[in-house]
Structures are given as structure tokens and as C-alpha cells.
Design a protein around this motif. Structure first.
Motif, PDB file in Angstrom:
ATOM      1  N   THR A   5       0.853  -1.186   0.000  1.00 46.31           N
ATOM      2  CA  THR A   5       0.000   0.000   0.000  1.00 46.31           C
ATOM      3  C   THR A   5       0.888   1.235   0.000  1.00 46.31           C
ATOM      4  N   ARG A  28      -3.771   0.315  -3.126  1.00 45.70           N
ATOM      5  CA  ARG A  28      -3.570  -1.013  -2.555  1.00 45.70           C
ATOM      6  C   ARG A  28      -3.428  -2.022  -3.686  1.00 45.70           C
ATOM      7  N   THR A  49      -3.197  -6.018  -4.712  1.00 45.69           N
ATOM      8  CA  THR A  49      -3.535  -7.354  -4.226  1.00 45.69           C
ATOM      9  C   THR A  49      -3.265  -8.366  -5.328  1.00 45.69           C
ATOM     10  N   ALA A 102      -5.080  -6.819  -8.534  1.00 48.10           N
ATOM     11  CA  ALA A 102      -6.113  -5.792  -8.423  1.00 48.10           C
ATOM     12  C   ALA A 102      -5.486  -4.569  -7.780  1.00 48.10           C
ATOM     13  N   LEU A 103      -5.693  -3.405  -8.385  1.00 46.65           N
ATOM     14  CA  LEU A 103      -5.251  -2.140  -7.803  1.00 46.65           C
ATOM     15  C   LEU A 103      -6.494  -1.356  -7.417  1.00 46.65           C
ATOM     16  N   SER A 104      -6.542  -0.907  -6.172  1.00 43.22           N
ATOM     17  CA  SER A 104      -7.742  -0.236  -5.677  1.00 43.22           C
ATOM     18  C   SER A 104      -7.357   0.906  -4.754  1.00 43.22           C
ATOM     19  N   ASN A 114     -14.056   0.951  -8.020  1.00 44.01           N
ATOM     20  CA  ASN A 114     -13.797  -0.476  -8.170  1.00 44.01           C
ATOM     21  C   ASN A 114     -12.325  -0.751  -8.388  1.00 44.01           C
ATOM     22  N   PRO A 115     -11.866  -1.956  -8.068  1.00 42.61           N
ATOM     23  CA  PRO A 115     -10.496  -2.331  -8.407  1.00 42.61           C
ATOM     24  C   PRO A 115     -10.305  -2.397  -9.921  1.00 42.61           C
ATOM     25  N   THR A 116      -9.068  -2.211 -10.349  1.00 45.93           N
ATOM     26  CA  THR A 116      -8.683  -2.427 -11.736  1.00 45.93           C
ATOM     27  C   THR A 116      -7.867  -3.710 -11.797  1.00 45.93           C
ATOM     28  N   TYR A 117      -8.214  -4.598 -12.730  1.00 43.00           N
ATOM     29  CA  TYR A 117      -7.544  -5.893 -12.843  1.00 43.00           C
ATOM     30  C   TYR A 117      -6.546  -5.855 -14.001  1.00 43.00           C
ATOM     31  N   ARG A 147     -16.332 -10.460  -6.396  1.00 44.14           N
ATOM     32  CA  ARG A 147     -16.402  -9.232  -5.586  1.00 44.14           C
ATOM     33  C   ARG A 147     -17.845  -8.828  -5.329  1.00 44.14           C
TER      34      ARG A 147
END
Length: 697
Positions: free
Chosen positions: A167, A177, A179, A199-201, A206-209, A250
């Protein structure tokens, strides 16, 4: 459809040479407690070119050239006649944090991009479409660009991999963050390699994959859009399905936390029910729901019965569920529409397989979402095609597409799009009507609204599609951004002219409705860099950082005071045209093309500009659309026997429409949701408190 970008390697090599000759870059922000001063390990070899795809169709490219201290990047694609063109120069410190970043080009709708970031002498400074700002980070921080290519994800990932907790504080705000999700093997048909999905959030809803091969970027994935290392395009469908699966997990987890399917009846006590027939709120009552239906409306002296869950309505207003009539549904908009009291939508075109899956999951109760009334999207093949629905290259294929949609039994209408040959439209309409389907659509390029009305359109899509016929020159191509930028010609238009009045008269005579998408035109024409767009003022402070930045950015290229005046004048002309259409008896259908939810509230609110009262708007957005879609025997009214689709607001929206925007409770098919629980799942600060809930005794 393949879009070829201009040759860029010469300019990239020059940029790299200039970077190699520059002085050493400033070390990025480093805190005493940060363990990220360690240099990032050597990256795996990284590709220089990545293919951008929508639904498997190539639409552009991302190209990267490493330099001694960073990267030069070119990013461009075109889908539906529009897309961004971006050039970047990025310098990094030894920890992989940006210390000098310039971004230029144009956004999807043409707004010029002139963004920069620099870290010098412990101070971070940046400029984007919202203006300029600075900060003195106490420790490491990562600048999140507003208008960069997706390659920034790889830069952020490498910096975060070097941190124990993965993070880092973000600039202008929030926290990034990272993951790790999964490891998989990909192949280009000749060789295989292992990649990791992440995943970036932290700064958006929402997260971006995306995927990395060790520390080398491999691609970005969503259910409908992908960027993949060149040569691996054959993995597109599998990887997009993987992204859909991540999203499904999710949203299923969110559903488990926020959906309340109570055992036994539910009594919402002390509410005033809105009656769409009388346009008024009734006296305080209790509304009882059991299963999917409303079973009783009782006076307040009727006691709560054994086994009932009681919800205290606190004298608030209970409103029938709303209908967003211009949606393009995805999982996020499904959830946020429910939180906004939008319990039914009309989807106006989508990736059919993706929407099939989403509807199935909504109906199974796996995720929250409104009832979906579907439009079958039909587009002609061209370099400007929107890659959704069914693409056709002949009249026979267009008619076959209609037959396909009709045979499925899942569609209420077909929608014609920009690249359709106008000569094929009469056959499409004949086939649709013969199969009991309505026809809505854009005005295909090189024709006008009058021709589509005469051909038998049941509904015109977007007010600009009608008005362009009054200002375009013969031969001008509306498959490009011209269908938006030409609106600046509207202030010079005489709305009492014969051409304008003839179109309005033809629509009235033929019973042709209009789906104006009023709110998206407000966003296009009135948003300005550095100013909060008028359509989002009431809620923007509660939104994630990225959304707030977007709300302070123009859509179009407003280059001169004359442009500014013309775009503002165009919106005034749209408002006056809608007022005239309403007076002529043309049926208006409210929808956003912006995802609904908050934007749908604004869509409805805007119709006060043409003389509608808040009560008329609320009745029209609920019961009126239920009638239009032929489902008013089950929806649009709060009464015993009706489906339990409604929402609770603390105030009285029939007096002040803005009260509609603070929703405390939503029932969708008898499942109860509290927006105060939903919004934090998307990084949104709640607007109301939870109502008091008493469990069965």
C-alpha cells in the motif's frame, strides 16, 4: 476492425535520447518509516507493443519505450468513432516512484490533455484538467494521473511490490492497494509463460484488474475491454472471462453483506406513500411486504404482528421504483442503480453474452440489480463501428439480426446505430414490427431524423441525433465526434424555422417518442476544466477521489470564449426544443447513457427546466415508464398485490426534488437494501443514516 496508429518510434527514440542526456532525477518522497528505499529488482523483459481490443476486435495500441530513467508511452484507440490519443514521458526514482511525468493529447471526447507531475525538493506539484495543486508528503506517495494510459498501473505495481504491505498514500488523495489474485499460464501459440493477475484499488469505485509477468506489464482486463501484449491476442476471450469472474466474486461478496431478504413479512411503519395518479403523498400508513409483493397498506393503529420485521419510516416518503430508460448495464451500475431507487432499467445495447450472464446473476439473487428490459443492438460494419450487439454488413444480415433477437424472446425492441446503411432501415423496421418488437435508434450517418421518422422509428435516441439534421451540411459524417461537436452550431438555429417545426410535427403525427438523454448533453456542453459540473454538485463531495477529479474536467475541447458561449447556448437550445416537443404531445423517455443512479436523479431533475413539477417527474419516471413498457399491472404503484419495488426518502421530494437524492431504504422485488451500507463498498460516503429496524418478536 483494426485501427492503425501513426508511426511513433522516431519520436520515442528522440524522447529516450533526451532523457538519457538529462541530469539525474530528484529522489522521490521518502519517509523515515518507509521500507521502500530499496531499488526494485530487475524487471523481466517487457514488450514494447500492446494490442487494445473490445469484444475481440482490435481498436488501437499501447506502445512503450524504456529510457534510462523511465518510459516514453503512446496510447491511442478508436471505438464508436471516438477514443483518446495520449503521449507520456515518465521519469522514476530508484524506488520506482514517478518524479517527473508529462502527459499530453486529447481525451475520448476531445478535451485537450496537458497534465504534469514533478517531485522536487520534497514537494510534489501537479497540474491536470482540474487545475494545479501541490503537497508536502510526509513519506512515500504515488501520484495517480488523471488522463494517463493504463501503463501507469505497471509503474504503480512495481513500486508497491517493493513495500511489505503493498500500500502507499496516493496523490491527490486516497491510498493505493495492490492485491495479488491468481497465477496462470498464457500462450501465443508458440510459447507459454506464467503471469500474475493483480487488483489495484483505493482511489476509485472499483479495483482495476491487470496482469504482470514478474515486474513486466502484460495487460489489462475487463469483461469487455482488454489490453494485451502483442502476439497474445488469442488469450483475449479467456482473460476477459477471468476479469468477469473476479468481478462476479467481488459483487457476490458485497451482495452477501448488504442484501436483506428477511424471513417473514416486513412492515415499513409511518410512511407517506406517493400516488402517481393524484401526484401527491398520502397520510402516514404502514406498508407490509411479504416475499416479492406488497400485501397490505395499514393505518398506523394496526400493530406490528408476530413474526414481522418492522422498519421505522419516520414519516418519510415511500416512492415507487424508478425506471432508467437508457442504460448500458454492468455490475457496478446495477448495484448503484438499486441504491438510487432505480429498480428497473432499459438496456440500450451491450455485449449480449456479458449481459446474459449479469441478468442471470441478478435473477438468481447473487448480485443486486434492477429488472432489465433489453434492446437488441444492431450496428453496421465500418471503421467507426461500435463493437457491441450484432454487427452487420448487408440488409439481409440486418434483418437476420432482428430475427435472432426476436427468436430469443428476451428483447422488447431493436436499436439501430450510426454505421447502419440507412437504405436497410425500412427492412429492419418491417421485420421488427412483424415480430412484435419496437424500433429505436440513432440517425444513421448521411441521413436525417425526418427519414427515420418516415421509415417508422418508434423512438428517436438522443436529442442531438434529431437536432443535427437541422445544422449539418450534406455529406458530413456523424460516425465521428462531429455528432457531438457540431452542437456548437445550434445557437444560430431558429427553432421556429420550417425545418425544425416540420420534424416536431412529423414526430407528433407519427407517435414517435424521444429518449433525449438530457443529462449527458448537460455534461458534454456545460462541463469545464476546474469547475464542478452542474449535474454532480449535490453528491460529488461524497465520491472517490478519481470521480471528483473527473467531475471537474471538461468533456469537449472548449478552446475559446466563443466555444464556451456556443456550447452553453447549445444546451439552452436543447432545453427549448424539449419544451416544444412536450407541448406538441411528443412522448419523452428519461434515460441517461451515463450509468443511471446519481445521473438518473439529475436526468429527472432537469425536466423542471421545461415546466414539469417534481411530482409530475416522479410519477413519470416510475409509473409513466411502467405504462410505456407495458408492466404497470405489476410495477409503478405502491398498492397491495403489486411487486415490492419502492424506496424511502426522509423528506418530501414532491416539494423539493433534491430530497429524492437522499435515499434511506430500497426494496427491489422484496429484498431490502440500505444505501448507507452499499456506498462504502464503492468508496462513496453515505448520505443518510440507517432507519431503525426491529427484528421479529
Amino acid at each position: 476492425m483494426s485501427v492503425t496508429t501513426k508511426p511513433i518510434w522516431a519520436s520515442l527514440v528522440l524522447a529516450a535520447a533526451l532523457a538519457a542526456c538529462s541530469q539525474p532525477t530528484e529522489t522521490g518522497p521518502t519517509g523515515a518509516d518507509a521500507g521502500s528505499g530499496t531499488a526494485i529488482s530487475e524487471s523481466a523483459p517487457e514488450a514494447g507493443r500492446f494490442t487494445i481490443l473490445v469484444g475481440g476486435t482490435e481498436i488501437g495500441a499501447l506502445e512503450i519505450l524504456p529510457s534510462e530513467d523511465g518510459y516514453a508511452v503512446e496510447y491511442e484507440y478508436r471505438n464508436n468513432g471516438r477514443g483518446p490519443t495520449i503521449t507520456e514521458s515518465i521519469a522514476l526514482d530508484e524506488a520506482g516512484l514517478p518524479v517527473d511525468w508529462t502527459i499530453s493529447g486529447a481525451s475520448t471526447f476531445g478535451n485537450p490533455i496537458d497534465e504534469s507531475y514533478a517531485y522536487v525538493d520534497s514537494e510534489a506539484r501537479w497540474q491536470d484538467a482540474t487545475g494545479s495543486d501541490q503537497a508536502l508528503p510526509e513519506g512515500d506517495a504515488f501520484y495517480v494521473p488523471q488522463d494517463a494510459s493504463p501503463y501507469w498501473l505497471a509503474i504503480a505495481a512495481r513500486a508497491l511490490m517493493a513495500r511489505d504491505d503493498m500500500t502507499i498514500p496516493a496523490l491527490p488523495g486516497g491510498e493505493l492497494r495492490l492485491t495479488a489474485i491468481d497465477q496462470l499460464t498464457v500462450s501465443n501459440g508458440e510459447a507459454s509463460r506464467d503471469v500474475t493477475t493483480y487488483a489495484l484499488s483505493g482511489t476509485s469505485e472499483n479495483p482495476t484488474y491487470f496482469l504482470m509477468d514478474d515486474r513486466a506489464f502484460f495487460g489489462l482486463i475487463t469483461p469487455g475491454f482488454a489490453i494485451l501484449e502483442a502476439g497474445y491476442e488469442g488469450e483475449d476471450e479467456r482473460l476477459r472471462a477471468l476479469a468477469a469472474g473476479y468481478g462476479a466474486s467481488r459483487f457476490s461478496e458485497i451482495q452477501a453483506r448488504v442484501a436483506h431478504d428477511y424471513d417473514g413479512p416486513v412492515r415499513i411503519r409511518n410512511v407517506r406513500v406517493f400516488d402517481p395518479q393524484t401526484l401527491s403523498l398520502g397520510e402516514p400508513v404502514s406498508v407490509v411486504v411479504e416475499g416479492e409483493h406488497i400485501t397490505a397498506i395499514d393505518t398506523l393503529d394496526v400493530a406490528t404482528q408476530a413474526g414481522e420485521t418492522e422498519i421505522d419510516g419516520a414519516g418519510g416518503s415511500l416512492i415507487p421504483g424508478l425506471f432508467e430508460m437508457h442504460a448500458h448495464m454492468g455490475e457496478t451500475s446495477a448495484f448503484l442503480n438499486i441504491a438510487a431507487g432505480v429498480t428497473s432499467v432499459r438496456d440500450m445495447g451491450n455485449n449480449n453474452a456479458v449481459l446474459d450472464e449479469l441478468i442471470g446473476r441478478i435473477e438468481a439473487g447473487e448480485v443486486a440489480g434492477p429488472r432489465v428490459h433489453r434492446s437488441g443492438f444492431i450496428e453496421g460494419r465500418s471503421p467507426f463501428s461500435s463493437n457491441n450487439g450484432i454487427l452487420v454488413a448487408s440488409e439481409e444480415e440486418a434483418v437476420a439480426a432482428v430475427e435472432t433477437y426476436a427468436a430469443s424472446g428476451d428483447f422488447i425492441q431493436v436499436k439501430v446505430y450510426n454505421s447502419m446503411n440507412p437504405d436497410w432501415v425500412p427492412a429492419v423496421i418491417e421485420a421488427a414490427h412483424a415480430n412484435g418488437l419496437r424500433v429505436a435508434g440513432h440517425v444513421p450517418a448521411f441521413t436525417n431524423a425526418n427519414s427515420m421518422i418516415a421509415a417508422g422509428y418508434d423512438e428517436m435516441t438522443h436529442i442531438n441525433q434529431i437536432m443535427l439534421g437541422w445544422v449539418l451540411e450534406e455529406g458530413e459524417d456523424t460516425r465521428s465526434l462531429l455528432r457531438l461537436t457540431a452542437l456548437r452550431r445550434l445557437p444560430a438555429l431558429d427553432l421556429n424555422s420550417e425545418a425544425v417545426q416540420a420534424t416536431i410535427a412529423a414526430m407528433a403525427a407519427n407517435g414517435t417518442a424521444v429518449d433525449p438523454t438530457y443529462a449527458i448533453h448537460e455534461a458534454l456542453l456545460l462541463s469545464r476544466n476546474g469547475e464542478v459540473s452542474p449535474g454532480v454538485v449535490d453528491y460529488i463531495d461524497n465520491m472517490p477521489v478519481d470521480t471528483q477529479r473527473g467531475a471537474r474536467s471538461a468533456w469537449a475541447d472548449i478552446a475559446t470564449p466563443e466555444d464556451d458561449a456556443n456550447y452553453r447556448g447549445a444546451f439552452d437550445q436543447i432545453t427549448e426544443t424539449l419544451r416544444m416537443m412536450r407541448e406538441a404531445g411528443i412522448f419523452i423517455v428519461p434515460g441517461t447513457d451515463l450509468g443511471g443512479s446519481f445521473a438518473y436523479h439529475r436526468e429527472l431533475e432537469l425536466y423542471q427546466n421545461i415546466g414539469m413539477t417534481p411530482a409530475e417527474i416522479i410519477a413519470w419516471g416510475g409509473h409513466g415508464m411502467a405504462e410505456y413498457l407495458g408492466v404497470d399491472d405489476e410495477l409503478g404503484t405502491i398498492a397491495p398485490g403489486m411487486l415490492a419495488d419502492f424506496f424511502l426518502v426522509p423528506g418530501d421530494p414532491t416539494v423539493d426534488f433534491r430530497e429524492l437524492k437522499t435515499i434511506a431504504l430500497v426494496s427491489a422485488n422484496g429484498v431490502f437494501y440500505y444505501p448507507t451500507e452499499i456506498y462504502p463498498e464503492f468508496g462513496i460516503q453515505p448520505f443518510t443514516d440507517l432507519p431503525a429496524i426491529s427484528q421479529p418478536r
